[in-house]
Design an enzyme around this catalytic site. Structure first.
Site, PDB file in Angstrom:
ATOM      1  N   HIS A  48       4.216  10.299   2.222  1.00 24.25           N
ATOM      2  CA  HIS A  48       2.993  10.750   1.545  1.00 24.25           C
ATOM      3  C   HIS A  48       1.775  10.683   2.436  1.00 24.25           C
ATOM      4  O   HIS A  48       0.643  10.696   1.949  1.00 24.25           O
ATOM      5  CB  HIS A  48       2.774   9.921   0.262  1.00 24.25           C
ATOM      6  CG  HIS A  48       3.867  10.107  -0.747  1.00 24.25           C
ATOM      7  ND1 HIS A  48       4.127   9.181  -1.746  1.00 24.25           N
ATOM      8  CD2 HIS A  48       4.792  11.080  -0.895  1.00 24.25           C
ATOM      9  CE1 HIS A  48       5.150   9.598  -2.479  1.00 24.25           C
ATOM     10  NE2 HIS A  48       5.578  10.737  -1.981  1.00 24.25           N
TER      11      HIS A  48
ATOM     12  N   TYR B 112     -10.822   7.091  -1.726  1.00 18.90           N
ATOM     13  CA  TYR B 112     -10.006   6.737  -0.552  1.00 18.90           C
ATOM     14  C   TYR B 112     -10.730   5.720   0.323  1.00 18.90           C
ATOM     15  O   TYR B 112     -10.133   4.839   0.930  1.00 18.90           O
ATOM     16  CB  TYR B 112      -9.598   7.994   0.235  1.00 18.90           C
ATOM     17  CG  TYR B 112      -8.384   8.633  -0.389  1.00 18.90           C
ATOM     18  CD1 TYR B 112      -8.499   9.667  -1.307  1.00 18.90           C
ATOM     19  CD2 TYR B 112      -7.102   8.136  -0.119  1.00 18.90           C
ATOM     20  CE1 TYR B 112      -7.382  10.217  -1.929  1.00 18.90           C
ATOM     21  CE2 TYR B 112      -5.977   8.670  -0.742  1.00 18.90           C
ATOM     22  CZ  TYR B 112      -6.126   9.706  -1.652  1.00 18.90           C
ATOM     23  OH  TYR B 112      -5.023  10.215  -2.277  1.00 18.90           O
TER      24      TYR B 112
ATOM     25  N   GLY C  64      10.304  -2.270  -3.942  1.00 17.30           N
ATOM     26  CA  GLY C  64       8.971  -2.149  -4.541  1.00 17.30           C
ATOM     27  C   GLY C  64       8.553  -0.742  -4.897  1.00 17.30           C
ATOM     28  O   GLY C  64       7.417  -0.344  -4.656  1.00 17.30           O
TER      29      GLY C  64
HETATM   30  C1  BV8 Z   1       6.352  17.728  -4.865  1.00 19.61           C
HETATM   31  C2  BV8 Z   1      -0.921  10.189  -3.032  1.00 19.61           C
HETATM   32  C3  BV8 Z   1       7.137  19.938  -4.612  1.00 19.61           C
HETATM   33  C4  BV8 Z   1      -1.055   9.374  -1.813  1.00 19.61           C
HETATM   34  C5  BV8 Z   1       0.955  10.126  -4.487  1.00 19.61           C
HETATM   35  C6  BV8 Z   1       4.183  19.028 -12.013  1.00 19.61           C
HETATM   36  C7  BV8 Z   1       3.520  19.730 -11.011  1.00 19.61           C
HETATM   37  C8  BV8 Z   1       3.759  19.481  -9.673  1.00 19.61           C
HETATM   38  C9  BV8 Z   1       4.669  18.522  -9.316  1.00 19.61           C
HETATM   39  C10 BV8 Z   1       5.307  17.824 -10.315  1.00 19.61           C
HETATM   40  C11 BV8 Z   1       5.091  18.068 -11.656  1.00 19.61           C
HETATM   41  N1  BV8 Z   1       5.871  17.211 -12.380  1.00 19.61           N
HETATM   42  C12 BV8 Z   1       6.578  16.427 -11.558  1.00 19.61           C
HETATM   43  C13 BV8 Z   1       6.251  16.801 -10.309  1.00 19.61           C
HETATM   44  C14 BV8 Z   1       6.741  16.241  -9.126  1.00 19.61           C
HETATM   45  C15 BV8 Z   1       5.780  15.113  -8.739  1.00 19.61           C
HETATM   46  C16 BV8 Z   1       6.262  13.840  -9.419  1.00 19.61           C
HETATM   47  O1  BV8 Z   1       7.249  13.292  -8.993  1.00 19.61           O
HETATM   48  N2  BV8 Z   1       5.573  13.416 -10.493  1.00 19.61           N
HETATM   49  C17 BV8 Z   1       6.022  12.217 -11.178  1.00 19.61           C
HETATM   50  C18 BV8 Z   1       4.798  11.426 -11.678  1.00 19.61           C
HETATM   51  C19 BV8 Z   1       6.952  12.644 -12.312  1.00 19.61           C
HETATM   52  N3  BV8 Z   1       5.867  14.983  -7.311  1.00 19.61           N
HETATM   53  C20 BV8 Z   1       5.022  15.672  -6.528  1.00 19.61           C
HETATM   54  O2  BV8 Z   1       4.116  16.356  -6.920  1.00 19.61           O
HETATM   55  C21 BV8 Z   1       5.337  15.543  -5.053  1.00 19.61           C
HETATM   56  N4  BV8 Z   1       5.411  16.851  -4.476  1.00 19.61           N
HETATM   57  O3  BV8 Z   1       7.162  17.515  -5.743  1.00 19.61           O
HETATM   58  O4  BV8 Z   1       6.286  18.911  -4.171  1.00 19.61           O
HETATM   59  C22 BV8 Z   1       6.342  20.720  -5.622  1.00 19.61           C
HETATM   60  C23 BV8 Z   1       5.256  21.435  -5.174  1.00 19.61           C
HETATM   61  C24 BV8 Z   1       4.550  22.186  -6.101  1.00 19.61           C
HETATM   62  C25 BV8 Z   1       4.922  22.213  -7.448  1.00 19.61           C
HETATM   63  C26 BV8 Z   1       6.017  21.443  -7.874  1.00 19.61           C
HETATM   64  C27 BV8 Z   1       6.723  20.685  -6.958  1.00 19.61           C
HETATM   65  C28 BV8 Z   1       4.217  14.769  -4.359  1.00 19.61           C
HETATM   66  C29 BV8 Z   1       4.314  13.318  -4.765  1.00 19.61           C
HETATM   67  C30 BV8 Z   1       3.289  12.501  -3.982  1.00 19.61           C
HETATM   68  C31 BV8 Z   1       2.146  12.195  -4.875  1.00 19.61           C
HETATM   69  N5  BV8 Z   1       1.205  11.333  -4.165  1.00 19.61           N
HETATM   70  N6  BV8 Z   1      -0.062   9.475  -3.956  1.00 19.61           N
HETATM   71  C32 BV8 Z   1      -1.856   8.157  -2.193  1.00 19.61           C
HETATM   72  O5  BV8 Z   1      -3.062   8.321  -2.497  1.00 19.61           O
HETATM   73  O6  BV8 Z   1      -1.269   7.047  -2.153  1.00 19.61           O
HETATM   74  S1  BV8 Z   1       1.929   9.369  -5.639  1.00 19.61           S
HETATM   75  C33 BV8 Z   1       1.852   7.683  -5.650  1.00 19.61           C
HETATM   76  O7  BV8 Z   1       3.083   7.269  -6.289  1.00 19.61           O
HETATM   77  C34 BV8 Z   1       1.879   7.016  -4.298  1.00 19.61           C
HETATM   78  O8  BV8 Z   1       2.155   7.844  -3.205  1.00 19.61           O
HETATM   79  C35 BV8 Z   1       3.032   6.008  -4.486  1.00 19.61           C
HETATM   80  O9  BV8 Z   1       3.570   5.633  -3.314  1.00 19.61           O
HETATM   81  C36 BV8 Z   1       3.955   6.815  -5.296  1.00 19.61           C
HETATM   82  C37 BV8 Z   1       5.135   6.140  -5.932  1.00 19.61           C
HETATM   83  O10 BV8 Z   1       4.686   4.979  -6.581  1.00 19.61           O
HETATM   84  P1  BV8 Z   1       5.347   3.591  -6.131  1.00 19.61           P
HETATM   85  O11 BV8 Z   1       5.168   3.454  -4.669  1.00 19.61           O
HETATM   86  O12 BV8 Z   1       6.731   3.509  -6.650  1.00 19.61           O
HETATM   87  O13 BV8 Z   1       4.390   2.547  -6.826  1.00 19.61           O
HETATM   88  P2  BV8 Z   1       4.401   2.086  -8.350  1.00 19.61           P
HETATM   89  O14 BV8 Z   1       3.132   1.349  -8.582  1.00 19.61           O
HETATM   90  O15 BV8 Z   1       4.758   3.239  -9.230  1.00 19.61           O
HETATM   91  O16 BV8 Z   1       5.627   1.054  -8.458  1.00 19.61           O
HETATM   92  C38 BV8 Z   1       5.556  -0.199  -7.785  1.00 19.61           C
HETATM   93  C39 BV8 Z   1       6.866  -0.919  -8.081  1.00 19.61           C
HETATM   94  O17 BV8 Z   1       6.889  -2.138  -7.338  1.00 19.61           O
HETATM   95  C40 BV8 Z   1       7.034  -1.294  -9.541  1.00 19.61           C
HETATM   96  O18 BV8 Z   1       8.369  -1.041  -9.932  1.00 19.61           O
HETATM   97  C41 BV8 Z   1       6.758  -2.808  -9.562  1.00 19.61           C
HETATM   98  O19 BV8 Z   1       7.541  -3.482 -10.528  1.00 19.61           O
HETATM   99  C42 BV8 Z   1       7.208  -3.218  -8.199  1.00 19.61           C
HETATM  100  N7  BV8 Z   1       6.511  -4.381  -7.646  1.00 19.61           N
HETATM  101  C43 BV8 Z   1       5.205  -4.733  -7.809  1.00 19.61           C
HETATM  102  N8  BV8 Z   1       4.950  -5.848  -7.082  1.00 19.61           N
HETATM  103  C44 BV8 Z   1       6.113  -6.176  -6.442  1.00 19.61           C
HETATM  104  C45 BV8 Z   1       7.104  -5.248  -6.802  1.00 19.61           C
HETATM  105  N9  BV8 Z   1       8.370  -5.312  -6.338  1.00 19.61           N
HETATM  106  C46 BV8 Z   1       8.672  -6.330  -5.500  1.00 19.61           C
HETATM  107  N10 BV8 Z   1       7.772  -7.250  -5.102  1.00 19.61           N
HETATM  108  C47 BV8 Z   1       6.497  -7.218  -5.564  1.00 19.61           C
HETATM  109  N11 BV8 Z   1       5.611  -8.165  -5.175  1.00 19.61           N
END
Ligand code: BV8
Length: 258
Positions: free
Chosen positions: A128, A76, A195
């Site tokens: 988040h 971090y 994004g």
């Molecule tokens: C929850 C920490 C209820 C902060 C992050 C198994 C066990 C437990 C939970 C789960 C499980 N399976 C699934 C889940 C749910 C899980 C989840 O969704 N998993 C996913 C991977 C399937 N979610 C959770 O756990 C959430 N809590 O559900 O609680 C619960 C409780 C207990 C048990 C079950 C459920 C918590 C989710 C938060 C996780 N924390 N980060 C930090 O350090 O930052 S996640 C991380 O991903 C960040 O927070 C980030 O913001 C987030 C999403 O990513 P994006 O922001 O979309 O970024 P990414 O890179 O993916 O995409 C960027 C996009 O921009 C791309 O499309 C790209 O093309 C585009 N782009 C790039 N450049 C540009 C652009 N677009 C335009 N212009 C540009 N220039």
């Protein structure tokens, strides 16, 4: 899937959408890491993404923190140093201009970098958490920090190890923030989705709420996502180019291209 090398391809927007954007009263924006990409802050997925280099289980889960809090704090702090060097880009600025135009305007962000606040937005729901805050999970103390700490891991006055005030995988989002975001998503006339790969829930469910409530969803992304399958409009290109172009078309009618 685009490699993001093309310049903005903000297609001329349908006049109905422009009119809707001009007349709307309640607008929300959901942002992800892509909105900060051109401020030099790495995204999570896709080429060069954070999760391609780091193991999320070690760095963004409670178990990872329990196992090695110092490693998590080092990660971090590395991100804090990147964010300190970053400035809001033209996408953040366009979103800040929108807040001054619309009577009800909410930014809902998955990002923890604080750049929407620095761009001038005041109604920002940080789903988040925020990298410039830390907390104690024992006595719930909350502390703001303005730069990376000299000593890690920091220790609370109760003796417990302080953690970043962010939401890790497997952790529930702050209820008040998620409730406000859900309300904003279901009540807005338009939601911009900017994004985000729309992979992480419950954030990714918010545009569906807008759609199911009769709202218009406008996506801005480099590549197609799940949102693309149901968005009213999906604009391909860099947010820092597409959003200023779009906003100009809304506020300067003569710029509207048929
Ligand atoms: C929850 C920490 C209820 C902060 C992050 C198994 C066990 C437990 C939970 C789960 C499980 N399976 C699934 C889940 C749910 C899980 C989840 O969704 N998993 C996913 C991977 C399937 N979610 C959770 O756990 C959430 N809590 O559900 O609680 C619960 C409780 C207990 C048990 C079950 C459920 C918590 C989710 C938060 C996780 N924390 N980060 C930090 O350090 O930052 S996640 C991380 O991903 C960040 O927070 C980030 O913001 C987030 C999403 O990513 P994006 O922001 O979309 O970024 P990414 O890179 O993916 O995409 C960027 C996009 O921009 C791309 O499309 C790209 O093309 C585009 N782009 C790039 N450049 C540009 C652009 N677009 C335009 N212009 C540009 N220039």
């Amino acid at each position: 899937m685009s490699d993001g090398s093309e310049t903005s391809t903000a297609q001329p927007l349908d006049e109905k959408i422009i009119e809707l954007l001009r007349k709307a009263k309640r607008v929300s924006v959901l942002t992800g890491a892509g909105v900060s990409a051109e401020s030099g802050i790495p995204t999570f997925r896709g080429a060069g993404g954070i999760w391609a280099k780091y193991d999320y289980r070690k760095l963004a889960t409670p178990a990872g923190f329990a196992e090695d809090p110092e490693l998590v704090w080092e990660w971090y702090q590395l991100r804090q140093r990147e964010i300190m060097k970053a400035r809001p880009n033209r996408a953040h600025e366009a979103i800040s201009l929108m807040e001054r135009y619309y009577p009800e305007f909410t930014v809902i962000t998955q990002n923890i970098d604080g750049l929407h606040h620095r761009a001038g937005n005041s109604t920002v729901l940080e789903l988040h958490g925020n990298i410039w805050r830390m907390r104690c999970d024992r006595d719930h103390a909350l502390m703001d920090i303005s730069e990376p700490l000299d000593h890690i891991p920091p220790i609370c006055q109760c003796g417990s190890i302080l953690r970043p005030d962010v939401v890790w995988f497997g952790e529930s989002l702050p209820t008040d923030v998620l409730d406000a975001a859900s309300r904003s998503a279901s009540e807005c006339e338009v939601m911009f989705v900017v994004g985000t790969s729309a992979i992480v829930y419950p954030a990714a469910a918010l545009p569906v709420l807008t759609k199911n409530s009769g709202g218009c969803v406008i996506e801005v992304n480099l590549e197609p996502t799940d949102v693309t399958t149901y968005a009213d409009v999906s604009l391909r290109g860099r947010a820092s180019e597409v959003l200023p172009e779009l906003w100009t078309a809304v506020v300067n009618p003569e710029s509207f291209i048929k």
